[in-house]
Design a protein around this motif. Structure first.
Motif, PDB file in Angstrom:
ATOM      1  N   MET A   1       0.842  -1.211   0.000  1.00 32.91           N
ATOM      2  CA  MET A   1       0.000   0.000   0.000  1.00 32.91           C
ATOM      3  C   MET A   1       0.869   1.249   0.000  1.00 32.91           C
ATOM      4  SD  MET A   1      -2.987   1.752   0.852  1.00 32.91           S
ATOM      5  CE  MET A   1      -4.136   0.739   1.789  1.00 32.91           C
ATOM      6  N   ASN A   2       0.597   2.137  -0.930  1.00 32.78           N
ATOM      7  CA  ASN A   2       1.336   3.393  -0.994  1.00 32.78           C
ATOM      8  C   ASN A   2       0.422   4.576  -0.721  1.00 32.78           C
ATOM      9  OD1 ASN A   2       4.064   2.563  -1.720  1.00 32.78           O
ATOM     10  ND2 ASN A   2       3.108   1.804  -3.586  1.00 32.78           N
ATOM     11  N   TYR A   3       1.054   5.684  -0.399  1.00 33.28           N
ATOM     12  CA  TYR A   3       0.315   6.903  -0.101  1.00 33.28           C
ATOM     13  C   TYR A   3       0.779   8.018  -1.013  1.00 33.28           C
ATOM     14  CZ  TYR A   3      -0.880   4.265   4.055  1.00 33.28           C
ATOM     15  OH  TYR A   3      -1.342   3.293   4.896  1.00 33.28           O
ATOM     16  N   TRP A   4      -0.170   8.856  -1.399  1.00 34.08           N
ATOM     17  CA  TRP A   4       0.109   9.892  -2.392  1.00 34.08           C
ATOM     18  C   TRP A   4      -0.563  11.199  -2.002  1.00 34.08           C
ATOM     19  CZ3 TRP A   4       3.361   7.808  -5.859  1.00 34.08           C
ATOM     20  CH2 TRP A   4       3.339   6.406  -5.983  1.00 34.08           C
ATOM     21  N   LEU A   5      -0.148  12.230  -2.698  1.00 31.00           N
ATOM     22  CA  LEU A   5      -0.837  13.509  -2.574  1.00 31.00           C
ATOM     23  C   LEU A   5      -0.995  14.080  -3.978  1.00 31.00           C
ATOM     24  CD1 LEU A   5      -0.396  16.323  -0.024  1.00 31.00           C
ATOM     25  CD2 LEU A   5      -0.213  16.899  -2.429  1.00 31.00           C
ATOM     26  N   VAL A   6      -2.201  14.503  -4.294  1.00 26.73           N
ATOM     27  CA  VAL A   6      -2.415  15.165  -5.577  1.00 26.73           C
ATOM     28  C   VAL A   6      -2.943  16.578  -5.329  1.00 26.73           C
ATOM     29  CG1 VAL A   6      -2.875  13.043  -6.867  1.00 26.73           C
ATOM     30  CG2 VAL A   6      -4.788  14.291  -5.838  1.00 26.73           C
ATOM     31  N   LYS A   7      -2.625  17.447  -6.276  1.00 26.81           N
ATOM     32  CA  LYS A   7      -3.059  18.835  -6.166  1.00 26.81           C
ATOM     33  C   LYS A   7      -4.092  19.130  -7.213  1.00 26.81           C
ATOM     34  CE  LYS A   7       1.345  20.808  -4.907  1.00 26.81           C
ATOM     35  NZ  LYS A   7       2.379  21.718  -5.401  1.00 26.81           N
ATOM     36  N   SER A   8      -5.010  19.995  -6.837  1.00 25.74           N
ATOM     37  CA  SER A   8      -5.939  20.517  -7.818  1.00 25.74           C
ATOM     38  C   SER A   8      -6.277  21.944  -7.445  1.00 25.74           C
ATOM     39  CB  SER A   8      -7.206  19.662  -7.833  1.00 25.74           C
ATOM     40  OG  SER A   8      -8.097  20.165  -8.802  1.00 25.74           O
ATOM     41  N   GLU A   9      -6.386  22.780  -8.457  1.00 25.49           N
ATOM     42  CA  GLU A   9      -6.878  24.120  -8.181  1.00 25.49           C
ATOM     43  C   GLU A   9      -8.397  24.019  -8.062  1.00 25.49           C
ATOM     44  OE1 GLU A   9      -5.391  27.282 -10.636  1.00 25.49           O
ATOM     45  OE2 GLU A   9      -3.810  25.990 -11.408  1.00 25.49           O
ATOM     46  N   PRO A  10      -8.927  24.515  -6.945  1.00 23.03           N
ATOM     47  CA  PRO A  10     -10.374  24.407  -6.716  1.00 23.03           C
ATOM     48  C   PRO A  10     -11.183  25.006  -7.864  1.00 23.03           C
ATOM     49  CG  PRO A  10      -9.284  25.407  -4.820  1.00 23.03           C
ATOM     50  CD  PRO A  10      -8.231  25.178  -5.847  1.00 23.03           C
ATOM     51  N   VAL A  11     -10.641  26.026  -8.503  1.00 25.55           N
ATOM     52  CA  VAL A  11     -11.327  26.658  -9.625  1.00 25.55           C
ATOM     53  C   VAL A  11     -11.493  25.656 -10.774  1.00 25.55           C
ATOM     54  CG1 VAL A  11     -11.208  28.515 -11.332  1.00 25.55           C
ATOM     55  CG2 VAL A  11     -10.382  28.910  -9.006  1.00 25.55           C
ATOM     56  N   LYS A  12     -10.479  24.836 -10.943  1.00 26.76           N
ATOM     57  CA  LYS A  12     -10.501  23.842 -12.017  1.00 26.76           C
ATOM     58  C   LYS A  12     -11.291  22.608 -11.625  1.00 26.76           C
ATOM     59  CE  LYS A  12      -7.190  22.047 -14.469  1.00 26.76           C
ATOM     60  NZ  LYS A  12      -5.841  21.461 -14.564  1.00 26.76           N
ATOM     61  N   TYR A  13     -10.942  22.051 -10.477  1.00 23.43           N
ATOM     62  CA  TYR A  13     -11.628  20.845 -10.013  1.00 23.43           C
ATOM     63  C   TYR A  13     -11.538  20.763  -8.497  1.00 23.43           C
ATOM     64  CZ  TYR A  13     -13.565  16.145 -10.228  1.00 23.43           C
ATOM     65  OH  TYR A  13     -14.391  15.058 -10.089  1.00 23.43           O
ATOM     66  N   SER A 120       4.531  11.175  -3.923  1.00 19.23           N
ATOM     67  CA  SER A 120       4.320  10.099  -2.974  1.00 19.23           C
ATOM     68  C   SER A 120       4.577  10.607  -1.568  1.00 19.23           C
ATOM     69  CB  SER A 120       5.231   8.908  -3.289  1.00 19.23           C
ATOM     70  OG  SER A 120       6.557   9.239  -2.985  1.00 19.23           O
ATOM     71  N   LEU A 121       3.928   9.963  -0.619  1.00 18.15           N
ATOM     72  CA  LEU A 121       4.074  10.319   0.789  1.00 18.15           C
ATOM     73  C   LEU A 121       4.565   9.106   1.552  1.00 18.15           C
ATOM     74  CD1 LEU A 121       0.701  12.127   1.601  1.00 18.15           C
ATOM     75  CD2 LEU A 121       2.901  13.196   1.131  1.00 18.15           C
ATOM     76  N   LYS A 122       5.344   9.354   2.585  1.00 15.14           N
ATOM     77  CA  LYS A 122       5.683   8.263   3.489  1.00 15.14           C
ATOM     78  C   LYS A 122       4.444   7.985   4.338  1.00 15.14           C
ATOM     79  CE  LYS A 122      10.368   9.979   3.947  1.00 15.14           C
ATOM     80  NZ  LYS A 122      10.692  11.277   4.560  1.00 15.14           N
ATOM     81  N   PRO A 123       4.283   6.716   4.745  1.00 12.58           N
ATOM     82  CA  PRO A 123       3.111   6.376   5.576  1.00 12.58           C
ATOM     83  C   PRO A 123       2.997   7.283   6.795  1.00 12.58           C
ATOM     84  CG  PRO A 123       4.313   4.392   4.968  1.00 12.58           C
ATOM     85  CD  PRO A 123       5.107   5.551   4.445  1.00 12.58           C
ATOM     86  N   GLU A 124       4.129   7.609   7.405  1.00 10.79           N
ATOM     87  CA  GLU A 124       4.056   8.446   8.622  1.00 10.79           C
ATOM     88  C   GLU A 124       3.643   9.878   8.296  1.00 10.79           C
ATOM     89  OE1 GLU A 124       6.639   6.617   7.657  1.00 10.79           O
ATOM     90  OE2 GLU A 124       8.565   7.677   7.866  1.00 10.79           O
ATOM     91  N   GLU A 125       3.989  10.341   7.070  1.00 11.71           N
ATOM     92  CA  GLU A 125       3.550  11.680   6.674  1.00 11.71           C
ATOM     93  C   GLU A 125       2.045  11.690   6.432  1.00 11.71           C
ATOM     94  OE1 GLU A 125       7.684  13.071   4.414  1.00 11.71           O
ATOM     95  OE2 GLU A 125       6.058  12.180   3.266  1.00 11.71           O
ATOM     96  N   PHE A 126       1.594  10.643   5.762  1.00  9.86           N
ATOM     97  CA  PHE A 126       0.158  10.499   5.525  1.00  9.86           C
ATOM     98  C   PHE A 126      -0.595  10.481   6.859  1.00  9.86           C
ATOM     99  CE2 PHE A 126      -3.680   8.002   5.025  1.00  9.86           C
ATOM    100  CZ  PHE A 126      -4.242   8.533   3.872  1.00  9.86           C
ATOM    101  N   ASP A 127      -0.144   9.629   7.768  1.00  9.70           N
ATOM    102  CA  ASP A 127      -0.799   9.510   9.076  1.00  9.70           C
ATOM    103  C   ASP A 127      -0.820  10.829   9.825  1.00  9.70           C
ATOM    104  OD1 ASP A 127      -1.292   6.873   8.655  1.00  9.70           O
ATOM    105  OD2 ASP A 127       0.401   6.142   9.833  1.00  9.70           O
TER     106      ASP A 127
END
Length: 134
Positions: A1-13, A120-127
């Motif tokens: 299991m991996n952890y991620w972060l995605v960005k979106s501009e609220p104006v766009k989505y 990608s995020l480390k599990p501890e960063e995600f937590d």
DNA sequence: GCCAACGTTGGC
DNA sequence: GCCAACGTTGGC
């Protein structure tokens, strides 16, 4: 299991729109590093959803429901998308300011490499982000 | 709206 | 293959 972060501009989505849709394909990635990250995503991986520009905060958790496939918005085979579904809205959005101020989140990609849109995020960063958000 | 960071492009 | 020019992103 991996952890991620995605960005979106609220104006766009925005997160709100995402929740209304219930599912979306994550398109618009035109950066090789971000693309490579997309390709690493596995079904079931958890993804933090970050609002850039406006808000500048992590607003919720999504999950990967379909692994990468050809980006349907372009013929160019360089690019791909994944399908994401919302899982949970954070009780308290976690701001960029909080993340920068947190000792345990110092090395997070969001701070180190501000312009990358999929990381990608480390599990501890995600937590830790979840902890700050609940 | 400005600017810093950084990725990409193109000339050599 | 180097590097300057340029474009884009995103924080402020």
């Amino acid at each position: 299991m991996n952890y991620w972060l995605v960005k979106s501009e609220p104006v766009k989505y925005s997160w709100e729109k995402f929740n209304k849709d219930g599912r979306t394909f994550w398109d618009g990635v035109r950066n090789y590093q971000a693309r490579n990250n997309l390709r690493e995503m596995k079904e079931g991986d958890l993804v933090l959803f970050y609002h850039s520009n406006e808000g500048k905060e992590v607003v919720g958790i999504a999950k990967v429901v379909k692994e990468f496939y050809q980006d349907p918005t372009t013929e160019d085979t360089n690019w791909c998308v994944v399908d994401l579904s919302p899982v949970e809205t954070l009780k308290k959005p976690v701001t960029l300011e909080q993340i920068k101020a947190d000792e345990r989140l110092k090395d997070i990609g969001l701070v180190r490499q501000g312009r990358l849109s999929v990381m990608s995020l480390k599990p501890e960063e995600f937590d830790r982000v979840i902890e700050l958000g609940s």
